[in-house]
Scaffold this active site. Structure first.
Site, PDB file in Angstrom:
ATOM      1  N   GLU A  87      -2.459  -5.083  -1.742  1.00 33.43           N
ATOM      2  CA  GLU A  87      -3.220  -4.327  -0.740  1.00 33.43           C
ATOM      3  C   GLU A  87      -2.524  -2.985  -0.615  1.00 33.43           C
ATOM      4  O   GLU A  87      -1.310  -2.929  -0.563  1.00 33.43           O
ATOM      5  CB  GLU A  87      -3.175  -4.976   0.655  1.00 33.43           C
ATOM      6  CG  GLU A  87      -4.050  -6.162   0.865  1.00 33.43           C
ATOM      7  CD  GLU A  87      -3.995  -6.668   2.303  1.00 33.43           C
ATOM      8  OE1 GLU A  87      -3.787  -5.866   3.249  1.00 33.43           O
ATOM      9  OE2 GLU A  87      -4.158  -7.877   2.477  1.00 33.43           O
TER      10      GLU A  87
ATOM     11  N   GLU B  13       1.354 -11.988   3.048  1.00 27.39           N
ATOM     12  CA  GLU B  13       2.128 -11.326   4.113  1.00 27.39           C
ATOM     13  C   GLU B  13       2.926 -12.311   4.963  1.00 27.39           C
ATOM     14  O   GLU B  13       3.061 -12.163   6.174  1.00 27.39           O
ATOM     15  CB  GLU B  13       1.207 -10.462   4.985  1.00 27.39           C
ATOM     16  CG  GLU B  13       0.552  -9.342   4.216  1.00 27.39           C
ATOM     17  CD  GLU B  13      -0.430  -8.527   5.019  1.00 27.39           C
ATOM     18  OE1 GLU B  13      -0.580  -8.742   6.233  1.00 27.39           O
ATOM     19  OE2 GLU B  13      -1.072  -7.639   4.419  1.00 27.39           O
TER      20      GLU B  13
END
Length: 185
Positions: free
Chosen positions: A115, A16
């Site tokens: 995710e 991320e």
């Protein structure tokens, strides 16, 4: 120990990075920062060389995973020599509108949802519908991972259909076709 047992490990360092919540990522929401892009690539490559060359960990499968809800998904990409799988961390209200699939699959690496979950953690993620969306819109997906038990198929909708679909492979099926014994149950 895992290397000695012949166990491959999905290794997803510095994920991320296109978000602003980790020290290795952007410092402001969707702000283009070429210096951060460059520094990230250098750091990722140093970690890669340390783990593979210095530590000799050749059982790591390197996963690159930006956030689906931010821009600059490939600007941090450290290069194809350093990545085995590309993926998206995607928290969504509409699984058909996840951004970045085409951009990441254009890197010619296997693709994963590294995710997934819903933006509302209310047990209403329908895994049967999610799998149908994957089949229709994201067919190159090789795996997905839920972040925690709140997003698990077992506590959301459609889990049974999802687990029994011919497109899915479950832990028991993986181990049944292997001579390895699972280390973690």
């Amino acid at each position: 120990q895992l290397k000695n047992e012949g166990v491959p490990v999905l290794f997803r360092p510095l994920h991320e990075m296109n978000g602003e919540w980790f020290w290795w990522g952007l410092t402001e929401y969707n702000k283009k920062d070429s210096q951060r892009f460059s520094l990230y690539k250098q750091l990722y490559q140093k970690i890669y060389h340390y783990m593979t060359d210095t530590r000799g960990l050749d059982n790591l499968i390197w996963v690159y995973s930006p956030d689906a809800n931010r821009d600059f998904k490939t600007d941090f990409y450290p290069g194809s020599s350093y990545v085995d799988i590309v993926g998206l961390d995607a928290y969504f209200s509409d699984d058909f509108s996840i951004q970045g699939y085409d951009e990441l699959t254009a890197l010619n690496k296997p693709f994963a949802f590294t995710e997934i979950g819903t933006q509302k953690q209310d047990g209403n993620l329908d895994y049967s519908a999610f799998l149908n969306t994957v089949k229709q819109k994201y067919p190159k997906t090789v795996y997905f991972l839920t972040w925690d038990e709140v997003h698990s198929p077992s506590v959301n909708k459609g889990g049974s259909s999802f687990y029994n679909d011919s497109w899915t492979l479950n832990k028991g099926e993986v181990w049944a076709g292997s001579s390895l014994t699972p280390i973690v149950e």
